[in-house]
Design a protein around this motif. Structure first.
Motif, short mmCIF file in Angstrom:
data_model
loop_
_atom_site.label_atom_id
_atom_site.label_comp_id
_atom_site.label_asym_id
_atom_site.label_seq_id
_atom_site.Cartn_x
_atom_site.Cartn_y
_atom_site.Cartn_z
N HIS A 59 0.83 -1.21 0.00
CA HIS A 59 0.00 0.00 0.00
C HIS A 59 0.87 1.26 0.00
O HIS A 59 0.59 2.22 -0.74
CB HIS A 59 -0.92 0.02 1.21
N GLY A 60 1.92 1.25 0.79
CA GLY A 60 2.77 2.43 0.86
C GLY A 60 3.50 2.73 -0.44
O GLY A 60 3.73 3.89 -0.80
N LEU A 61 3.86 1.68 -1.20
CA LEU A 61 4.63 1.87 -2.43
C LEU A 61 3.75 2.00 -3.68
O LEU A 61 4.28 2.17 -4.78
CB LEU A 61 5.59 0.69 -2.63
N ALA A 81 7.42 9.52 -7.87
CA ALA A 81 6.20 8.71 -7.88
C ALA A 81 5.32 9.13 -9.05
O ALA A 81 5.20 10.32 -9.38
CB ALA A 81 5.45 8.88 -6.57
N ALA A 82 4.68 8.13 -9.69
CA ALA A 82 3.80 8.42 -10.83
C ALA A 82 2.48 9.02 -10.37
O ALA A 82 1.84 9.79 -11.09
CB ALA A 82 3.55 7.13 -11.62
N ASP A 83 2.05 8.65 -9.15
CA ASP A 83 0.79 9.16 -8.59
C ASP A 83 1.09 9.95 -7.33
O ASP A 83 2.17 9.82 -6.73
CB ASP A 83 -0.15 7.99 -8.27
N PRO A 84 0.14 10.80 -6.90
CA PRO A 84 0.36 11.58 -5.67
C PRO A 84 0.59 10.67 -4.46
O PRO A 84 -0.06 9.64 -4.31
CB PRO A 84 -0.95 12.37 -5.52
N TRP A 90 2.69 7.22 3.34
CA TRP A 90 3.83 7.37 4.25
C TRP A 90 3.58 6.63 5.57
O TRP A 90 4.49 6.02 6.13
CB TRP A 90 4.10 8.84 4.52
N GLY A 91 2.35 6.69 6.05
CA GLY A 91 2.02 5.99 7.29
C GLY A 91 2.19 4.48 7.17
O GLY A 91 2.71 3.83 8.07
N ALA A 92 1.75 3.93 6.01
CA ALA A 92 1.89 2.49 5.80
C ALA A 92 3.35 2.09 5.73
O ALA A 92 3.76 1.05 6.29
CB ALA A 92 1.15 2.08 4.52
N LEU A 93 4.16 2.89 5.02
CA LEU A 93 5.59 2.58 4.93
C LEU A 93 6.26 2.65 6.29
O LEU A 93 7.11 1.82 6.63
CB LEU A 93 6.27 3.54 3.95
#
Length: 309
Positions: A59-61, A81-84, A90-93
């Motif tokens: 999810h984070g990536l 990143a290709a998307d915002p 960031w929280g998931a990472l």
């Protein structure tokens, strides 16, 4: 693809965090084949950890690519990143990193603490034990309680108390020694270590305590089975059961932390299992359980890598 992969991994992690351990701890078939059940528990623990970390990581990536390898390579090479990138990414990472460090750190810390405790107990015991007449690899400890245990490690130590030697006959003593030798030969302490760490890392998760207790019971049953295979006499099952009952009377005193003892867990269940043995697991059921464990280990890996194919 990554949002769907993250959702699938999250569902798998949720199943392995509660319903699957609850079911595996409740069913009766593991007592029919403890070794197969131990393999299944290891698969549950490993797949569960990989699933929850993988779900957070995927999810984070997600903004960096359509698959985990693509997104990971993009981050490592510094591509934008290709998307915002939102706060939840960031929280998931962050959570993935924290959980990985915690699980691996607790595992390493548990190993180090247990090894240090065992080394200290071994050094102290070696000062007071003497060769035992019961077995060439056993040591005799002057202690009135009937106690038998082994301390695994690079220099394993098998200890019998004088109280144990006094209360058991030769056949019963041979059964106790065979049980402790089984623990050492199959390195049962390594089966237990991941679940000690799991319970320490996630104490609020009821499944962690359930899994640890189930694995402790199964390693004792597995040691019973392996001991029976080496014993003679007219009724080795009853002989071992009687020895366990005697040892259970002294289990509260003399067994050091980190040791594996003949009366260490599930005494009543083990004695009942020895006196009235359950039928062995059929070969087809055994193969199915091992296949399920293999597929369970494979599932999170496939989910992580499949979008890249």
């Amino acid at each position: 693809m990554l949002p769907a992969t993250a959702a699938a991994l999250a569902v798998l992690a949720a199943l392995l965090a509660w319903p699957v351990p609850a079911w595996l701890g409740r069913v009766r078939w593991p007592r029919r084949d403890p070794l197969v059940a131990l393999v299944c528990w290891q698969a549950v623990g490993l797949a569960g950890g990989l699933s929850i970390v993988g779900a957070l990581l995927v999810h984070g990536l997600a903004p960096w690519g359509h698959s985990l390898p693509e997104a990971g390579w993009a981050v490592l090479t510094g591509r934008s990143a290709a998307d915002p990138v939102r706060g939840d990414h960031w929280g998931a990472l962050t959570l993935a990193a924290v959980l990985t460090v915690e699980l691996l750190g607790v595992l390493a810390l548990s190993w180090a603490r247990t090894a240090r405790t065992r080394r200290r107990h071994r050094e102290l015991l070696e000062l007071v034990v003497q060769p035992s007449p019961a077995a060439p690899d056993a040591r005799l400890l002057e202690h009135p309680a009937p106690v038998a245990f082994c301390i695994p490690g690079a220099r394993p130590l098998l200890v019998l108390s004088s109280g144990m030697v006094a209360e058991l006959d030769d056949d019963q003593l041979a059964a106790v020694v065979a049980h402790e030798r089984a623990h050492l030969a199959e390195h049962h302490h390594l089966y237990l270590l991941p679940f000690v760490a799991w319970e320490a890392a996630l104490p609020v998760l009821p499944a962690a305590a359930r899994a640890h207790a189930a694995v402790r019971e199964l390693v004792e049953m597995r040691a019973d089975d392996r001991a029976l295979a080496t014993l003679g006499g007219p009724d080795p099952r009853r002989t071992l059961a009687q020895a366990i009952v005697v040892a259970a009377g002294g289990a509260g005193g003399g067994v050091p932390d980190g040791a594996l003892a003949v009366a260490g867990s599930a005494v009543v269940a083990r004695v009942v299992r020895l006196v009235t043995p359950p039928p062995p697991l059929p070969p087809a059921a055994r193969a199915a359980a091992l296949l399920a464990a293999g597929l369970l280990l494979l599932a999170p890996t496939v989910l992580l890598l499949l979008p890249a194919v």
